[in-house]
Design an enzyme around this catalytic site. Structure first.
Site, PDB file in Angstrom:
ATOM      1  N   THR A 178     -30.536 -14.618 -10.641  1.00  0.00           N
ATOM      2  CA  THR A 178     -31.313 -14.258  -9.384  1.00  0.00           C
ATOM      3  C   THR A 178     -31.573 -15.372  -8.529  1.00  0.00           C
ATOM      4  O   THR A 178     -31.222 -14.871  -7.321  1.00  0.00           O
ATOM      5  CB  THR A 178     -32.824 -14.095 -10.025  1.00  0.00           C
ATOM      6  OG1 THR A 178     -32.743 -13.431 -11.375  1.00  0.00           O
ATOM      7  CG2 THR A 178     -33.867 -13.293  -9.067  1.00  0.00           C
ATOM      8  N   VAL A 179     -31.526 -16.442  -8.603  1.00  0.00           N
ATOM      9  CA  VAL A 179     -31.538 -17.365  -7.483  1.00  0.00           C
ATOM     10  C   VAL A 179     -30.285 -17.744  -6.949  1.00  0.00           C
ATOM     11  O   VAL A 179     -30.142 -17.745  -5.871  1.00  0.00           O
ATOM     12  CB  VAL A 179     -32.034 -18.798  -8.309  1.00  0.00           C
ATOM     13  CG1 VAL A 179     -32.261 -20.004  -7.284  1.00  0.00           C
ATOM     14  CG2 VAL A 179     -33.537 -18.854  -8.966  1.00  0.00           C
ATOM     15  N   VAL A 238     -39.477 -27.290  -9.260  1.00  0.00           N
ATOM     16  CA  VAL A 238     -40.819 -27.230  -9.672  1.00  0.00           C
ATOM     17  C   VAL A 238     -41.292 -26.305  -8.641  1.00  0.00           C
ATOM     18  O   VAL A 238     -41.245 -26.396  -7.424  1.00  0.00           O
ATOM     19  CB  VAL A 238     -41.282 -28.914  -9.361  1.00  0.00           C
ATOM     20  CG1 VAL A 238     -42.858 -28.826  -9.622  1.00  0.00           C
ATOM     21  CG2 VAL A 238     -40.640 -29.892 -10.175  1.00  0.00           C
ATOM     22  N   LYS A 292     -42.926 -28.716 -15.735  1.00  0.00           N
ATOM     23  CA  LYS A 292     -42.967 -28.780 -14.341  1.00  0.00           C
ATOM     24  C   LYS A 292     -43.752 -30.044 -14.115  1.00  0.00           C
ATOM     25  O   LYS A 292     -43.350 -30.698 -13.233  1.00  0.00           O
ATOM     26  CB  LYS A 292     -43.281 -27.618 -13.876  1.00  0.00           C
ATOM     27  CG  LYS A 292     -42.492 -26.394 -14.004  1.00  0.00           C
ATOM     28  CD  LYS A 292     -43.074 -25.014 -13.282  1.00  0.00           C
ATOM     29  CE  LYS A 292     -42.130 -23.858 -13.650  1.00  0.00           C
ATOM     30  NZ  LYS A 292     -42.849 -22.648 -13.460  1.00  0.00           N
ATOM     31  N   GLU A 315     -41.701 -12.421 -20.316  1.00  0.00           N
ATOM     32  CA  GLU A 315     -40.836 -12.360 -21.089  1.00  0.00           C
ATOM     33  C   GLU A 315     -41.128 -11.455 -22.392  1.00  0.00           C
ATOM     34  O   GLU A 315     -42.455 -11.489 -22.896  1.00  0.00           O
ATOM     35  CB  GLU A 315     -40.139 -13.706 -21.544  1.00  0.00           C
ATOM     36  CG  GLU A 315     -40.018 -14.620 -20.366  1.00  0.00           C
ATOM     37  CD  GLU A 315     -38.515 -14.338 -19.643  1.00  0.00           C
ATOM     38  OE1 GLU A 315     -37.708 -13.630 -20.358  1.00  0.00           O
ATOM     39  OE2 GLU A 315     -38.329 -14.674 -18.517  1.00  0.00           O
ATOM     40  N   GLU A 365     -35.288 -29.573  -5.497  1.00  0.00           N
ATOM     41  CA  GLU A 365     -36.664 -28.909  -4.967  1.00  0.00           C
ATOM     42  C   GLU A 365     -36.954 -27.711  -5.898  1.00  0.00           C
ATOM     43  O   GLU A 365     -38.125 -27.230  -6.108  1.00  0.00           O
ATOM     44  CB  GLU A 365     -36.277 -28.516  -3.510  1.00  0.00           C
ATOM     45  CG  GLU A 365     -37.841 -27.959  -2.878  1.00  0.00           C
ATOM     46  CD  GLU A 365     -38.775 -29.008  -2.610  1.00  0.00           C
ATOM     47  OE1 GLU A 365     -39.721 -28.907  -3.488  1.00  0.00           O
ATOM     48  OE2 GLU A 365     -38.953 -29.925  -1.974  1.00  0.00           O
ATOM     49  N   ILE A 414     -42.081 -23.484  -3.247  1.00  0.00           N
ATOM     50  CA  ILE A 414     -43.025 -24.491  -2.534  1.00  0.00           C
ATOM     51  C   ILE A 414     -42.188 -26.000  -2.428  1.00  0.00           C
ATOM     52  O   ILE A 414     -41.892 -26.524  -3.210  1.00  0.00           O
ATOM     53  CB  ILE A 414     -44.343 -24.796  -3.273  1.00  0.00           C
ATOM     54  CG1 ILE A 414     -44.867 -23.351  -3.628  1.00  0.00           C
ATOM     55  CG2 ILE A 414     -45.439 -25.683  -2.811  1.00  0.00           C
ATOM     56  CD1 ILE A 414     -46.269 -23.548  -4.594  1.00  0.00           C
TER      57      ILE A 414
END
Lengths: 443, 443
Positions: free
Chosen positions: B14-15, B134, B207, B192, B131, B138
Site C-alpha cells: 500500500t505505502v 510512527v 510506536k 486484521e 518518519e 503526521i
C-alpha cells in the site's frame, strides 16, 4: 567538537529573554544535539539597563542593531525587534548582505518583505528562518517547508490569534459579552490597550499570508485578505451556535479555488465535536489539507516568551546542524504572484441571525428573500431574546418593537447570494439592525 | 539542476504504491523544491507481476532486496518490506554498509534494532530516516528531532493506533459493544483477521517506544512498556465516562519521573472538551509536553498508503536537500539505557467500576477498602445496569444476584494503592467479576 555557533541577539523583550534563558539552561544538551556549542556573544536592545528575567550583563552590548548585524564575530543574527520597517528591516538586510544567517520571529517584516529578503538570503547562501513568526511555538513552518513538501496543499487554516480565542472561549464558558470579556483580558494582560490589531483580525491576516505563501508557493498577499473581527459576536450567537452543535472561532483560512486563492479571516462556526472546536483559551492551531497526507493539524501555544523562544531555537539548531533551506521552500524569485479569488464567490454554509420586528408577514418576507437567491435553508428557528429564558417569565412586549431573533442556517450557497438576500431583507425594513452573518467552515 | 537522486524501492504494498504514485504525479514540483530530480530506478517485491495501483513496469526489477540495497546505481534505499528481522533488516544493514541513505517506515525494525542501525548510519555518514514508522503521515519525527530540540521533554503521549480509535469511536457513537464493532471493522478492512496486535495495544507500544527514544534520548525499550488493550471496555464504561465528562481513548504514554521513565499503553479517560478527546475514527495524534514550548499536539492520519507515502517522501526530500541528521537526534552510541519506572508507582486518578452483589453492607465495605489505602474519592455513583434505563420499567431483582454497577472516580493516588484496594474488594466477595479500572490522564 566543532567551533561554537555565535549569535548576535537584537531585541530582548519577552521572546529574547526566553531565548537567553533557554540557551543558558541547555548549553550542554544543545552542543550534544547539534555537534557544536551555541553562544550569544553580543546583544542589542533599546534600553541596556532594563531589568530582565535573564542575565545579559556578560554579553557584549552593541547599541545599534545594524552594527550588530555587521559584527564580524557573529554567525547568526537573531532579530526579535519587531516591526515591518525601520531597525528590524535594516538590520536583517545588513546581516544577509554580510553573509550571516538570520533568524527572526517578525511576521510583519516577512509578510511585507518576505520574497525580497528570501532572495537576498538565497543569493548569499544563508538561512532566513522564521518559525517563531507564525503560531508561536507550533513547529508549523518546518512542517510545511519540509514535512509536507510531497503534498499538493488545497487549504491551510487555523486559529492564529490567542487573544481572540481567549475572549471567545471566555464568552462561551461564562455567557458574558464581548466588551466585558475584552476589558478583563486587557486588565489581565491577554489583550493590548488598543486591541484592534488582535480582535479586528489583522494579526491573524498577517500570519495567514505567510502560511498561504508556504502552502501555495505564492508571494505573501496580506493586503488581499478579507478580514472581519470578533467584535460583533454576541452571547446570543454563541448560545445559538451551541444549540446548533457548533462553536465560534476566529479562523484564518486560505483556500485554493479555480479562480485563485481565497484568503479570509472571520468568525467561523465549526462542529463542536471536532478537535479544532476544542482548541481553547490562548492556544493556536494550524490545519493543513494535502492530497497525499489528508488532513493534518498542529495545536500549541501561539505566543509567549517560552514557546516562541523554542521556535526561534529550532531555527538556530537547524543552522548549527548545517541545514540551510530556501526560506519559502522554493526559490524566492520563483514565488508566484498572488491571485486573489473574490470573496463573493466563496461557497459555504452560513449562519444568519436577524433581529426582527414582530409584524405579520415579516417571517414570510424574509424566507422569500432567501428563496429568491436560491438559498435553501437547513434550519430556521425563532429564538427568544437571550435575556428571556424559559421559566423566568416574559418581558412585556410592545407591538412593532424588536421582539425576537430569527436564526437561519443555510445549505451551501455563495457569499454573493447571501449578501444580496440580506441587503434586500434590510431594505424591506423588517429588521432593526444589521443582520449577523457567520460562515460555517467545512471540516 | 543537480544530478537526479536515485531511489531503490523494496516493498510495493500500500505505502510503496502510494510512493510510486506520488513521485510520478509530482516529478516537476519535487525537482523545483529540492533542486534535483527524484527518480525510482529499481524496485524489489515478492511478486513481480501482482496488479498494483501504480505502474512499475518501466523500473528495473531486482528480486533480492539485499542485492537492490547494494545496487551501485541507487543513492537511497527505501525499505517498505516490514518486519523486525529477515529481508528488511538484512537489506537495511547492507544499504547502510554500502554508504547509501536509508528511508524506512518499519517501526518493528527501529523499535528492536534502532540504536545499532543508527550507529551504522552515523559511521557511514548517511541518513536513516523513519518518519513513516510512527503515526503515519503526521510529521512527528521531524517535530521531535528538529522542531522541539530546544526543549526538555517531560511527557509524550498519543492515540497511536487507528484501529482501536475507530472501534472506540464507533462504540461510543452507536452504543455497541466491543465484539460487535470489532467484527464489523474486520469486515470493512479496518481491523486484521487476528486483531490482537492492534486491539491488545502492542502496535501502540512499538510506536510509543520510538517516541520515547526521541523524547528522552534513550534506547528504545519496547519490552518495558506496560500494555493493556481495549478488549475489556464495555458500553457501560463508555456511558459512565460520558456522564462523568470524559471519553475513553487508547493512549500510549511515556512520562519522565524521578524513578525512571513510565511507558504505558492502556485505555484512558480524557476530558470530553479537549482536542485529544475529539480525535476520532482512524485518526492518530501525538502530544508533547516541553519545558519551553508547553504542550503541543499533532493530529492526522496514522496509517494508509497516501499519508505514509507523504511521510516517506519528506524523508527522501530531506536527503535530496542534503539534510543528513543523526537518526535519533543525538549520537546513537550516546543513547542512554532505558530506565523503567515501575507501574505500581504510577500516580493519577482512576475510574473504577464494580459489578456488586446487592447485599447489606457491601457498599460500606467497598468504601472502607478504598479508605484503608488512603484513596479519596471524587465521586461514587451507583448506576443502573445499562439495559435498564429510566422510564423503561424495572427488571425484577433477585436477592444476591449482581444488581448494579458502582462507579467510583478517585482523586490522585497510586497504582499500587488501587490494586491493593481492588484485590481486597474482590477477596471480600462483594463483586461478581474482575473490577474494571481505567486510568485518567492529566491534561
Amino acid at each position: 567538537m566543532a567551533d561554537p555557533l555565535k549569535l548576535g541577539l537584537a531585541g530582548i523583550g519577552t521572546v529574547g529573554t526566553g531565548l537567553v534563558q533557554l540557551i543558558a539552561a541547555r548549553a550542554d544538551t544543545l552542543a550534544a544535539r547539534t555537534g557544536r556549542p551555541i553562544e550569544i556573544v553580543a546583544v542589542s536592545a533599546r534600553n541596556r539597563r532594563k531589568k530582565r528575567g535573564a542575565d545579559v550583563s556578560k554579553m557584549r552590548f552593541v547599541s545599534d542593531p545594524v552594527a550588530l548585524a555587521n559584527d564580524p564575530e557573529i554567525d547568526v543574527f537573531v532579530e526579535l525587534i519587531g516591526g515591518e520597517e525601520g531597525a528590524a528591516k535594516e538590520a536583517v538586510e545588513a546581516a544577509l548582505q554580510a553573509g550571516k544567517h538570520v533568524v527572526t520571529a517578525n511576521k510583519a517584516l516577512l509578510a511585507h518583505h518576505g520574497p525580497a529578503l528570501a532572495a537576498l538570503a538565497e543569493k548569499n547562501g544563508v538561512a532566513l528562518n522564521f518559525e517563531g513568526a507564525v503560531a508561536g511555538g507550533i513547529p508549523v513552518v518546518k512542517a510545511m517547508r519540509e514535512g509536507l513538501q510531497g503534498n499538493d496543499i488545497t487549504r491551510v487554516f487555523g486559529i492564529l490569534n490567542g487573544t481572540c480565542n481567549y475572549i471567545l472561549t471566555k464568552m462561551e464558558r461564562e455567557g458574558r459579552d464581548f466588551a466585558d470579556v475584552l476589558k478583563e483580558a486587557q486588565e489581565q494582560g491577554y489583550a493590548e490597550a488598543d486591541p484592534t490589531f488582535d480582535v479586528g483580525g489583522f494579526d491573524t491576516a498577517h500570519k495567514l499570508s505567510l502560511l498561504t505563501s508556504l502552502a501555495f508557493g505564492t508571494r505573501p498577499g496580506s493586503t488581499a485578505v478579507y478580514v472581519e473581527g470578533i467584535e460583533t459576536i454576541t452571547p446570543t450567537d454563541i448560545e445559538a451556535a451551541t444549540d446548533l452543535g457548533y462553536r465560534i472561532k476566529l479562523l484564518g483560512v486560505a483556500l485554493r479555488t479555480d479562480s485563485g486563492i481565497e484568503q479570509r479571516v472571520h468568525p467561523t462556526m465549526v462542529p463542536k465535536d471536532t478537535a479544532i472546536a476544542n482548541v481553547d483559551g490562548v492556544s493556536n492551531c494550524v490545519a493543513i489539507d494535502g492530497d497525499f497526507i489528508g488532513d493534518v493539524m498542529l495545536i500549541g501555544p501561539g505566543a509567549g516568551g517560552g514557546p516562541t523562544a523554542s521556535a526561534v531555537m529550532s531555527d538556530i539548531i537547524d543552522i548549527a546542524r548545517g541545514i540551510v533551506l530556501r526560506p519559502f521552500g522554493v526559490k524566492a524569485t520563483n514565488l508566484k504572484a498572488y491571485k486573489k479569488a473574490a470573496m463573493r464567490t466563496h461557497e459555504g454554509g452560513y449562519y444568519i441571525r436577524l433581529s426582527v420586528y414582530d409584524r405579520t408577514g415579516a417571517f414570510a418576507a424574509i424566507a422569500q428573500r432567501m428563496a429568491m437567491q436560491n438559498i435553501s435553508l437547513e434550519s430556521i428557528v425563532q429564538r427568544r431574546p437571550s435575556d428571556e429564558r424559559p421559566g423566568q417569565g416574559k418581558t412585556p412586549r410592545k407591538k412593532g418593537a424588536p421582539q425576537a431573533s430569527i436564526v437561519m442556517v443555510t445549505h451551501e450557497t455563495t457569499e454573493a447570494a447571501v449578501r444580496k438576500a440580506l441587503a434586500a431583507i434590510q431594505k424591506d425594513g423588517h429588521v432593526d439592525s444589521k443582520p449577523q452573518m457567520i460562515r460555517i467552515e467545512k471540516l
